[in-house]
Write a protein that holds these residues in place. Structure first.
Motif, short mmCIF file in Angstrom:
data_model
loop_
_atom_site.label_atom_id
_atom_site.label_comp_id
_atom_site.label_asym_id
_atom_site.label_seq_id
_atom_site.Cartn_x
_atom_site.Cartn_y
_atom_site.Cartn_z
N LEU A 133 25.79 38.34 56.66
CA LEU A 133 26.23 39.70 56.90
C LEU A 133 25.62 40.26 58.18
CD1 LEU A 133 26.74 42.09 53.95
CD2 LEU A 133 25.84 43.00 56.04
N GLN A 134 24.32 40.08 58.36
CA GLN A 134 23.67 40.64 59.54
C GLN A 134 24.10 39.90 60.81
OE1 GLN A 134 19.36 40.42 59.80
NE2 GLN A 134 19.30 42.28 61.03
N GLY A 163 26.97 40.86 63.05
CA GLY A 163 26.85 42.03 63.91
C GLY A 163 26.99 41.73 65.40
N ALA A 174 32.46 37.15 57.45
CA ALA A 174 32.44 38.42 56.73
C ALA A 174 32.59 38.17 55.23
CB ALA A 174 33.56 39.33 57.23
N GLY A 181 29.33 36.75 53.85
CA GLY A 181 28.36 37.83 53.62
C GLY A 181 28.72 38.66 52.41
N VAL A 205 22.97 46.30 58.45
CA VAL A 205 24.29 46.86 58.74
C VAL A 205 24.10 48.11 59.60
CG1 VAL A 205 25.46 46.04 56.66
CG2 VAL A 205 24.31 48.21 56.61
N SER A 218 29.18 43.90 60.55
CA SER A 218 28.37 43.79 59.33
C SER A 218 28.77 44.87 58.32
CB SER A 218 26.88 43.91 59.66
OG SER A 218 26.50 42.92 60.57
N SER A 246 31.82 43.77 56.64
CA SER A 246 31.55 42.77 55.61
C SER A 246 31.01 43.41 54.33
CB SER A 246 30.55 41.74 56.16
OG SER A 246 30.22 40.79 55.18
#
Lengths: 222, 124
Positions: free
Chosen positions: A77-78, A81, A137, A140, B34, B94, B97
């Motif tokens: 997830l991170q 970014g 995505a 995550g 996030v 993020s 997601s």
């Protein structure tokens, strides 16, 4: 073997069987119709002295697996970014996902893969970048919340292999970081990590008796 | 007091996770898992409260509704990013997601066959 301490691993099951096993119950596994061996705990006691228990009988074991799963989910997830649409780093100078992808050619790991990237991926980079975004995505999202975890653990393994083939020979990379990613996804798959403090553990019992295709699919991928 | 159904408890937890994610508005640097800015805080808190309400009221319909709204927020965020900027939501991929996971999770919780409903169905 002493009967009191005996543990019999039955063929094609994931649980131990013996008269003296711990009886702590997983609050997510409350459905008496749940016949999946991996989910059987003391709530399905059949009345005899034998008590089937979860493959991970202790709460600490399950908590650790849950923490590992959430940690891996947050890793994906991170690291989403820095994959920034619409260009994903394609520019002058290149950076981000585009630069990482070019490493597959400039710092070749496997010649056929480098050829594939050079001939197919880079000329259609935007499409493949969006695919990477959607896959990571989903990794995550699904691993963090423990939904369809075994399927996404396999996807995580595949995606880690792709990343390895792209950047392993690039400067300042450490092979063990990627091998550890492979191993931890394998562990999530082997332990069905979403069943421990994850949505799989809540949804599976309700899906096991269903005849609909979607709940049955969830049972298979969780 | 009636014990929580695991499905309703899961909706409560997802709501709390959403509200907790709003705290990332105060975080930057390596620990910013996030990206959340003001509009993102509103989304996280409002939809988080909706998820909590779905669990508290034991309402599958509310869970599905909350999940759809999370997916809508995720879709808007990624469309804004495709346009080249974070837009009014102020998140990043993020954030997309996270909201994707919350949305799919809430919809799954709302749509899964409930044991009490299964018991009421006639035997084969």
């Amino acid at each position: 073997m002493n009967e009191r301490s005996g543990v019999i691993f039955m063929a094609s099951t994931e649980y131990a069987h013996g008269p003296n096993n711990p009886t702590d119950t997983d609050p997510t596994d409350t459905d008496p119709t749940d016949t999946d061996p991996a989910d059987i705990d003391s709530s399905t006691d059949t009345g005899d002295t034998a008590r089937p228990v979860s493959f991970l009988p202790s709460r600490i074991d399950r908590a650790v697996i849950a923490v590992v799963r959430v940690g891996v989910g947050l890793l994906w997830l991170q690291n989403l970014g820095w994959k920034i649409p619409p260009n994903f780093g394609k520019g002058d100078p290149p950076d981000g996902l585009y630069l990482s992808t070019t490493y597959a050619v400039s710092h070749e790991v496997l010649h056929p893969y480098a050829l594939l990237v050079n001939q197919v991926v880079l000329p259609n980079f935007t499409f493949f970048a969006w695919m990477v975004l959607l896959i990571e995505a989903s990794l995550g999202a699904f691993l963090t919340f423990g939904l369809a975890t075994r399927f996404w653990a396999l996807v995580g393994i595949a995606q880690t292999v792709v990343i390895m083939l792209s950047v392993l020979n690039a400067p300042n990379e450490w092979i063990w970081s990627y091998l550890l990613m492979l191993l931890v996804h394998a562990a999530l798959f082997a332990t069905a990590a979403g069943r421990h403090a994850g949505l799989d553990g809540v949804l599976r019992p309700a899906c096991l008796g269903s005849q609909s295709w979607l709940p049955r699919l969830l049972v298979h991928v969780s | 007091m009636k014990p929580w159904d695991p499905l309703d408890r899961a909706a409560l937890v997802l709501g709390l996770v959403s509200i907790a994610s709003a705290l990332f508005v105060f975080v930057s640097g390596e620990l910013e898992i996030v990206r959340v800015q003001v509009a993102g805080v509103v989304v996280a808190v409002v939809l988080g409260l909706l998820a909590i309400a779905a669990g508290w009221l034991e309402s599958p319909a509310l869970a599905v509704g909350g999940g759809v709204l999370f997916l809508l927020a995720a879709a808007v965020q990624v469309v804004l990013l495709a346009g080249g900027r974070s837009g009014f939501l102020g998140g990043n991929t993020s954030t997309f997601s996270l909201w994707l996971g919350l949305g799919v999770g809430m919809i799954a919780i709302g749509m899964v066959p409930r044991p009490e409903l299964a018991e009421e169905s006639p035997p084969d």
